[in-house]
Design an enzyme around this catalytic site. Structure first.
Site, short mmCIF file in Angstrom:
data_model
loop_
_atom_site.label_atom_id
_atom_site.label_comp_id
_atom_site.label_asym_id
_atom_site.label_seq_id
_atom_site.Cartn_x
_atom_site.Cartn_y
_atom_site.Cartn_z
N VAL A 1 0.87 -1.17 0.00
CA VAL A 1 0.00 0.00 0.00
C VAL A 1 0.91 1.22 0.00
O VAL A 1 1.83 1.32 0.82
CB VAL A 1 -0.94 0.02 1.22
CG1 VAL A 1 -1.94 1.17 1.09
CG2 VAL A 1 -1.67 -1.30 1.37
N SER A 2 0.66 2.15 -0.91
CA SER A 2 1.58 3.27 -1.08
C SER A 2 1.69 4.12 0.17
O SER A 2 2.80 4.46 0.61
CB SER A 2 1.14 4.14 -2.26
OG SER A 2 -0.08 4.81 -1.98
N ASP A 3 0.54 4.49 0.76
CA ASP A 3 0.62 5.39 1.91
C ASP A 3 1.06 4.67 3.17
O ASP A 3 1.76 5.24 4.00
CB ASP A 3 -0.68 6.17 2.12
CG ASP A 3 -1.91 5.30 2.23
OD1 ASP A 3 -1.80 4.07 2.08
OD2 ASP A 3 -3.01 5.85 2.47
N THR A 4 0.67 3.41 3.34
CA THR A 4 1.15 2.67 4.52
C THR A 4 2.65 2.47 4.45
O THR A 4 3.35 2.65 5.45
CB THR A 4 0.45 1.30 4.63
OG1 THR A 4 -0.95 1.47 4.52
CG2 THR A 4 0.77 0.66 5.97
N GLU B 1 4.12 5.90 5.26
CA GLU B 1 3.99 6.31 6.67
C GLU B 1 4.85 5.44 7.58
O GLU B 1 5.44 5.93 8.55
CB GLU B 1 2.52 6.26 7.10
CG GLU B 1 1.58 7.18 6.33
CD GLU B 1 1.90 8.66 6.49
OE1 GLU B 1 2.74 9.03 7.34
OE2 GLU B 1 1.31 9.47 5.75
#
Length: 721
Positions: free
Chosen positions: A449-452, A455
């Site tokens: 997942v790009s944002d996970t 982050e």
């Protein structure tokens, strides 16, 4: 955890079990499962504070006087939240709200004649009773109006779990369903499940051809190019549709056939109702193109389909189901395809097969117990997501300096270290590269997942840049993470969720689901794009020599996308939480990372003016999930802690020069804090597919901590008003 909704007048009419016998088990990969133990086992294993919190028991914590400064309020908040950290270092979450998930698990158990685990039936019944609407039905999520989809699915669940048709809750639900026209008006997914249960005829389900998986990969509408959640749901749906599989008739099925419809079941011509969708359910109507394609496909299935091609199609679909199962250790990407794959494996391999038994066990990972009862979560947890943001809040607020909190940070870092994906998936399952990524939930599920990933990477970099913590994730592994991220930028310069877009947005013309929007392909999002920008910025400080030019070029292009996505009124639309305040927090953060602030950037100025126009008299902000549904800023009755934190963070990002409105919001956060240091849950925070609200109850904790600490660092740890 306080219950979102409890209806004692209804819940007392069904079986009550001793909630104190539930225990939360954590496996070596961070998987979370609830087990109903005996009284003897419970005595040997007293409830932890985290378990008490999730089950709604009194924590008996000391009462604190109101915080005098923002940083003290942040510290109080974390003093509470740290008690919920689990032994392996992560924080757990119910992640509840959608009302079309639990049916999949219950149907899988019923179709396969698998006994329900101890405690499940009464707790699921309690949850559904507590979340009935005043008219007796259920919506697509817990805050939504009653729909045919929600009401029919959950009515069947109650009947399967033993509720008599004459029970007041069942009677009211059935009456509401009939007022809405009966189950004949179910959307596509509902019709699929009812056909699988033998409560609807497959002739009344719009075509789901498994032969699509036989098409050459280069074809623009090949399902391998669809958004991963959609392709992995329509994969088992296609297998079931292709084989026309359904459970045998029994006495309950025959009763349900009578109860679900306004008409006599045997008189219904189901083929005439493929496109019969209740008005209250319909969010994304069929296009004429889709209806014409469905007509052609129906003629193909009826008159032209050769048996050899059908066999090839279903065989290929099942091969891909097995690849998904093996690459996720039977967790699957989410609860919908997990339940559907379970049913497919049951029909194909039988109830005694290892694959089926593994599937049934994995369904436990999605189940969660809280005061209202048992629910099915939107994923098998939020382990990596929640832990990453908590670490960032501790570092950015300066709370990491407290000696008492350092062991918590070390444990959380160790958890993220273990969760990074260090092996590549196997087989041609159309998955994006996962080597070096972090998943949304845990390493077992294992989807990039790009944002996970961003982050988690940023959290690791922030902590490992501090002097008191080990550098557990070494440079080569950090670089692998960056490699994954750099390969995900879309042609429009933004970043999507799981993988780069593989085909055009025109595919939405073929959206068959009727109740969801923007689901057919990957879209770029300001939120995901900002997560990437901030992670890459942090990485260049930590490892400045690696792919520097590519990183800088990626960031500049991504910033161009963020600017381009701002609306004329200064807002950004948020697709993964509610809604404009959430997107503003991210978008302003990306611009601030490039030195663009209120004083020198018109985009930031417009963003601040938009947010300030929405501030309420008490200093807070408020947004309803309807903002995501309609695309128009919509408020709830009262100000909300989470949206207030997001709006304040956006203003702080932009370095808005007048501290008074910001301070007013900070005072609202501080005044909303409870004496134990926590904040109250009032409304759901998340959204997906434009139309489904979902809860992130920890948002009110770590985002409040983050914002309070950030204000103290930037504006000073004092109040002037």
């Amino acid at each position: 955890m306080e219950a979102c909704r409890v209806r004692p007048e209804l819940s007392k009419t069904v079986e009550q079990i001793d909630k104190s016998l539930w225990r939360l088990n954590i496996d070596s990969a961070g998987g979370e499962t609830w087990e109903y133990v005996t009284k003897e086992e419970a005595e040997k294993r007293p409830l932890t504070i985290a378990e008490k919190y999730f089950l709604g028991f009194d924590l008996d914590l000391p009462k604190r006087p109101p915080a005098k400064t923002p940083l003290e309020s942040a510290e109080y908040g974390y003093e509470f939240f740290r008690r919920l950290q689990l032994p392996d270092g992560h924080w757990a979450s119910p992640y509840e709200g959608p009302m079309f998930l639990i049916c999949g698990a219950v149907f899988a158990f019923y179709i396969s004649q698998t006994p329900f685990p101890k405690g499940w039936a009464p707790e699921i019944i309690q949850y559904l009773i507590n979340h009935t609407n005043d008219d007796g039905g259920w919506g697509i999520h817990t805050e939504g109006v009653s729909t045919v989809f929600g009401t029919s699915m959950n009515y069947v669940v109650l009947r399967i779990l033993g509720m008599d048709a004459g029970h007041p809750v069942a009677t009211r639900a059935r009456n509401r369903l009939h007022e809405l026209g009966g189950a004949i008006g179910c959307p596509h997914w509902g019709k699929f499940w009812l056909a699988t249960l033998n409560c609807y005829d497959w002739d009344g389900v719009n075509p789901i051809p498994p032969e699509l998986w036989l098409l050459p990969d280069w074809i623009p509408f090949h399902p391998g190019k669809w958004w991963c959640h959609v392709r992995l749901v329509y994969l088992p749906m296609g297998y079931m549709y292709g084989e026309r599989l359904k459970c045998p008739k029994d006495s309950l099925i025959m009763q349900l056939r009578k109860e679900l419809y306004v008409e006599n079941y045997d008189s219904i011509n189901f083929a005439d109702h493929r496109n019969t969708i209740s008005d209250v359910d319909l969010y994304f109507p069929h296009t004429q193109i889709l209806d014409r394609l469905n007509w052609i496909l129906e003629k193909y299935f009826t008159y032209l389909r050769p048996s050899w091609l059908k066999k090839l199609g279903t065989r290929r679909a099942y091969e891909l189901i097995k690849i998904e199962d093996q690459n996720t250790d039977y967790s699957c990407i989410g609860p919908v395809n997990a339940a559907m794959n379970t049913v497919c494996v049951y029909f194909h391999e039988g109830p005694s097969s290892k694959a089926f038994q593994k599937h049934i066990q994995r369904l436990h990972d999605f189940m969660w117990v809280q005061p209202e009862g048992m629910l099915m979560r939107g994923t098998n947890g939020l382990q990596v997501w929640e832990t990453s943001f908590t670490l960032q809040a501790l570092v950015e607020s300066g709370l990491y300096e407290k000696e008492a909190f350092k062991p918590d940070i070390a444990k959380a870092l160790e958890f993220l270290d273990r969760q990074q994906i260090r092996t590549q998936y196997e087989g041609s399952g159309y998955r994006y590269n996962s080597l070096g990524a972090w998943p949304f939930s845990n390493i077992t599920q294992g989807y990039t997942v790009s944002d996970t990933t961003s982050e988690a990477l940023r959290a690791v970099l922030l902590v490992q840049s501090l002097p008191d913590f080990e550098k557990l994730v070494d440079i080569p592994r950090l670089r692998l993470s960056v490699d994954v991220i750099l390969g995900m930028q879309n042609e429009n310069l933004g970043f999507a969720s799981y993988e780069p877009a593989r085909t055009g947005e025109w595919m939405e013309l073929l959206n068959p689901a009727e109740v969801f929007g923007n689901i057919m392909v990957e879209y770029s999002y300001p939120e995901c794009t900002t997560s990437v920008i901030l992670a890459l910025r942090a990485f260049t400080k930590y490892d400045p020599g690696y792919r520097r030019d590519e990183i800088e070029n990626t960031i500049e292009n991504a910033l161009e996308y963020v600017v381009k996505m701002q609306r004329p009124d200064g807002s950004w639309y948020g697709s993964w939480a509610i809604c404009f305040t959430y997107a503003a927090m991210f978008a302003t953060g990306s611009l601030a990372s490039a030195g663009r602030y209120y004083e020198n950037c018109p985009v930031q100025k417009k963003a601040c003016e938009f947010l300030l126009s929405k501030q309420r008299p008490d200093g807070g902000w408020s947004e309803s999930y309807m903002a995501c549904v309609t695309g128009v800023y919509t408020e709830t009755e009262s100000s909300l802690v989470t949206q207030t934190g997001w709006a304040l963070d956006a203003l702080i990002n932009a370095k808005y020069p007048d501290r008074k409105p910001i301070e007013k919001g900070i005072k609202f956060l501080m005044a909303s804090q409870k004496s134990d240091g926590s904040w109250q849950q009032k409304s759901m925070e998340g959204i997906f597919n434009k139309n489904v609200a979902i809860a992130y109850p920890n948002y009110k904790l770590y985002f409040s901590i983050y914002t309070l600490g950030k204000f103290a660092k930037q504006y000073g740890n004092y109040l002037t008003i």
